[in-house]
Design a protein around this motif. Structure first.
Motif, PDB file in Angstrom:
ATOM      1  N   PRO A  62       0.827  -1.204   0.000  1.00 25.37           N
ATOM      2  CA  PRO A  62       0.000   0.000   0.000  1.00 25.37           C
ATOM      3  C   PRO A  62       0.866   1.261   0.000  1.00 25.37           C
ATOM      4  O   PRO A  62       2.071   1.215   0.261  1.00 25.37           O
ATOM      5  N   SER A  63       0.247   2.387  -0.295  1.00 25.55           N
ATOM      6  CA  SER A  63       0.950   3.663  -0.176  1.00 25.55           C
ATOM      7  C   SER A  63       1.261   3.915   1.297  1.00 25.55           C
ATOM      8  O   SER A  63       0.381   3.835   2.152  1.00 25.55           O
ATOM      9  N   LYS A  64       2.516   4.216   1.576  1.00 25.37           N
ATOM     10  CA  LYS A  64       2.940   4.443   2.960  1.00 25.37           C
ATOM     11  C   LYS A  64       2.468   5.815   3.424  1.00 25.37           C
ATOM     12  O   LYS A  64       2.660   6.821   2.739  1.00 25.37           O
ATOM     13  N   CYS A  65       1.896   5.841   4.612  1.00 22.58           N
ATOM     14  CA  CYS A  65       1.200   7.029   5.082  1.00 22.58           C
ATOM     15  C   CYS A  65       1.473   7.240   6.567  1.00 22.58           C
ATOM     16  O   CYS A  65       1.778   6.281   7.295  1.00 22.58           O
ATOM     17  N   ILE A  66       1.350   8.469   6.999  1.00 18.27           N
ATOM     18  CA  ILE A  66       1.439   8.772   8.423  1.00 18.27           C
ATOM     19  C   ILE A  66       0.316   9.739   8.789  1.00 18.27           C
ATOM     20  O   ILE A  66      -0.047  10.622   8.014  1.00 18.27           O
ATOM     21  N   THR A  67      -0.270   9.522   9.959  1.00 22.63           N
ATOM     22  CA  THR A  67      -1.329  10.376  10.475  1.00 22.63           C
ATOM     23  C   THR A  67      -0.806  11.136  11.683  1.00 22.63           C
ATOM     24  O   THR A  67      -0.419  10.531  12.686  1.00 22.63           O
ATOM     25  N   ASP A  68      -0.758  12.428  11.570  1.00 20.28           N
ATOM     26  CA  ASP A  68      -0.278  13.277  12.664  1.00 20.28           C
ATOM     27  C   ASP A  68      -0.520  14.717  12.259  1.00 20.28           C
ATOM     28  O   ASP A  68      -0.944  14.997  11.125  1.00 20.28           O
ATOM     29  N   GLY A  69      -0.229  15.636  13.164  1.00 17.47           N
ATOM     30  CA  GLY A  69      -0.290  17.035  12.811  1.00 17.47           C
ATOM     31  C   GLY A  69       0.825  17.401  11.858  1.00 17.47           C
ATOM     32  O   GLY A  69       1.797  16.653  11.684  1.00 17.47           O
ATOM     33  N   PRO A  70       0.731  18.569  11.228  1.00 18.90           N
ATOM     34  CA  PRO A  70       1.763  18.967  10.263  1.00 18.90           C
ATOM     35  C   PRO A  70       3.049  19.460  10.902  1.00 18.90           C
ATOM     36  O   PRO A  70       4.059  19.597  10.211  1.00 18.90           O
ATOM     37  N   LYS A  71       3.016  19.728  12.231  1.00 19.15           N
ATOM     38  CA  LYS A  71       4.188  20.295  12.881  1.00 19.15           C
ATOM     39  C   LYS A  71       4.681  19.419  14.023  1.00 19.15           C
ATOM     40  O   LYS A  71       3.900  18.734  14.683  1.00 19.15           O
ATOM     41  N   ALA A  72       5.988  19.477  14.273  1.00 29.66           N
ATOM     42  CA  ALA A  72       6.612  18.771  15.381  1.00 29.66           C
ATOM     43  C   ALA A  72       6.329  19.509  16.680  1.00 29.66           C
ATOM     44  O   ALA A  72       5.900  20.664  16.675  1.00 29.66           O
ATOM     45  N   PRO A  73       6.562  18.865  17.834  1.00 33.41           N
ATOM     46  CA  PRO A  73       6.333  19.537  19.116  1.00 33.41           C
ATOM     47  C   PRO A  73       7.082  20.861  19.238  1.00 33.41           C
ATOM     48  O   PRO A  73       6.604  21.797  19.879  1.00 33.41           O
ATOM     49  N   GLY A  74       8.235  20.976  18.603  1.00 33.51           N
ATOM     50  CA  GLY A  74       8.994  22.216  18.663  1.00 33.51           C
ATOM     51  C   GLY A  74       8.495  23.303  17.738  1.00 33.51           C
ATOM     52  O   GLY A  74       8.998  24.435  17.774  1.00 33.51           O
ATOM     53  N   GLY A  75       7.536  22.971  16.878  1.00 37.20           N
ATOM     54  CA  GLY A  75       6.944  23.975  16.005  1.00 37.20           C
ATOM     55  C   GLY A  75       7.364  23.911  14.556  1.00 37.20           C
ATOM     56  O   GLY A  75       6.759  24.560  13.703  1.00 37.20           O
ATOM     57  N   GLY A  76       8.389  23.130  14.219  1.00 39.76           N
ATOM     58  CA  GLY A  76       8.815  23.024  12.829  1.00 39.76           C
ATOM     59  C   GLY A  76       7.902  22.108  12.025  1.00 39.76           C
ATOM     60  O   GLY A  76       7.228  21.228  12.574  1.00 39.76           O
ATOM     61  N   TRP A  77       7.902  22.309  10.721  1.00 45.01           N
ATOM     62  CA  TRP A  77       7.084  21.472   9.845  1.00 45.01           C
ATOM     63  C   TRP A  77       7.659  20.065   9.755  1.00 45.01           C
ATOM     64  O   TRP A  77       8.877  19.878   9.755  1.00 45.01           O
ATOM     65  N   ASN A  78       6.775  19.080   9.626  1.00 48.90           N
ATOM     66  CA  ASN A  78       7.181  17.670   9.576  1.00 48.90           C
ATOM     67  C   ASN A  78       7.456  17.147   8.171  1.00 48.90           C
ATOM     68  O   ASN A  78       7.924  16.016   8.022  1.00 48.90           O
ATOM     69  N   PHE A  79       7.166  17.906   7.133  1.00 54.53           N
ATOM     70  CA  PHE A  79       7.118  17.320   5.796  1.00 54.53           C
ATOM     71  C   PHE A  79       8.474  16.895   5.264  1.00 54.53           C
ATOM     72  O   PHE A  79       8.568  15.906   4.532  1.00 54.53           O
ATOM     73  N   ARG A  80       9.534  17.600   5.616  1.00 53.25           N
ATOM     74  CA  ARG A  80      10.856  17.160   5.176  1.00 53.25           C
ATOM     75  C   ARG A  80      11.171  15.779   5.755  1.00 53.25           C
ATOM     76  O   ARG A  80      11.692  14.896   5.054  1.00 53.25           O
TER      77      ARG A  80
END
Length: 373
Positions: free
Chosen positions: A34-52
């Protein structure tokens, strides 16, 4: 589990999936899975974006959610128009969606929460009196966010924290939900012909009482007043399990966990015989640090990593599983009420950012096909 945000280290994975007979040197085709996926907010606890980091991990799909109750606190005059003044869309959601796509990651959104004006002034878990109101909002959301092609029409309507009323011997919630889904499907496809509506989205167990509806019961009773079944393009489920991962284990009434996904495929064929509905797994995983509200089950970090690897390998052998989303990149921040932990710790990282063994296991999982359009 999906209450908004509430709710193994094994090496040689690619070699194991591709290895062939030593005498011939031939290789079996790699399992795309299947397409690999993750469910979470877009930002890390420190406030940076998770997409990288999502891209580093090989993530194809990212899921998150929005709240109808928060966006439309007053009734809109033109509910299918995303520019109606009653709508207050999340301030940074466009940025998140655009960043996801810029990294080659498909964003998928679920929509929960009923405004008080839609349900007689009750709390956001109580279903809207008129299903068309939900359909109108979903049409507005599709128009507002062209970055999103696949939408989850409500997450976990089979439990009372998200969706009320339950009860009626397991008949009430699925029948109310079927009306919402039918309204949403028609309204969304009227806005965008290629939109994908993911319905069902049940959690893995239930008692068919005032608090929860069992997922098998929910599917069986997900029918409209005329006896027909609501249209949908994919069926969603959050198949958490405490059992060992083995699809040879028998299906248990009242539950549909990861080991039952082949059984679920047969049920979907029974109820939607001409569609071969794909399965969208929006959440699965295992807590490592402590038990938590919604799932009183934990494993070691090493066991989490081993189970993650095995789960994706099992899913790769079930072509009906279209997308499979691990729940949480980061553990949720600590939150305790009396003697019960409220935060989930199924993340690939601790809340402070330390990588668990599952981080490397997830990175090794084949990415599966891209479904970004």
């Amino acid at each position: 589990m999906a209450l908004g945000a509430m709710i193994l280290a094994v090496t040689g994975v690619l070699a194991a999936t591709a290895a062939g007979p030593a005498t011939s040197g031939a290789e079996r085709p790699k399992l795309r899975g299947p397409s690999k996926c993750i469910t979470d907010g877009p930002k890390a606890p420190g406030g940076g974006w998770n997409f990288r980091e999502f891209r580093t991990l090989g993530v194809r799909v990212w899921t998150s959610g929005i709240s109808w109750a928060n966006i439309a606190t007053t009734r809109p005059a033109n509910p299918r128009s995303p520019t109606d003044p009653a709508y207050v869309w999340p301030a940074d959601l466009d940025t998140a969606l655009n960043k996801a796509r810029a990294y080659g990651i498909e964003p998928v959104l679920y929509v929960n929460g009923f405004p008080g004006w839609s349900n007689g002034g009750r709390d956001p878990s109580w279903v809207a009196t008129n299903p068309a109101d939900y359909g109108d909002f979903m049409a507005a959301a599709v128009a507002r966010y062209p970055q999103v092609r696949r939408w989850i029409a409500f997450s976990e309507p089979s439990q009372r924290l998200n969706f009320q009323p339950q009860g009626g011997g397991g008949r009430l919630a699925p029948r109310l939900y079927a009306r919402l889904l039918a309204a949403a499907y028609g309204a969304m496809h009227a806005v965008r012909h290629d939109v994908v509506v993911i319905g069902g989205n049940v959690h893995p167990s239930g008692l068919n009482d005032e608090s929860t509806t069992a997922p098998d019961t929910f599917l069986r009773n997900m029918v409209l007043p005329n006896g027909r079944r609501p249209k949908l393009d994919m069926f969603g489920i959050n198949p958490y399990t405490e059992r060992r991962l083995d699809m040879a284990l028998p299906h248990r009434p009242g539950r549909v966990d990861f080991n039952d996904l082949d059984w679920l495929g047969r049920q979907l064929h029974r109820y939607y015989p001409n569609q071969r509905l794909p399965i969208f797994i929006d959440e699965f995983g295992w807590n490592t640090e402590h038990e938590a509200t919604g799932w009183l089950y934990i494993v070691s970090r090493e066991e989490q990593a081993a189970r993650l690897t095995r789960a994706y390998r099992m899913a790769s052998r079930l072509p009906r599983i279209n997308t499979m989303c691990w729940f949480q990149l980061y553990d949720a921040p600590p939150d305790r009420n009396g003697t019960m932990w409220l935060n989930w710790t199924s993340g690939l990282r601790t809340v402070r950012g330390a990588r668990k063994p599952a981080w490397w296991s997830f990175a090794r999982v084949p990415r599966g096909p891209s479904r970004l359009r």
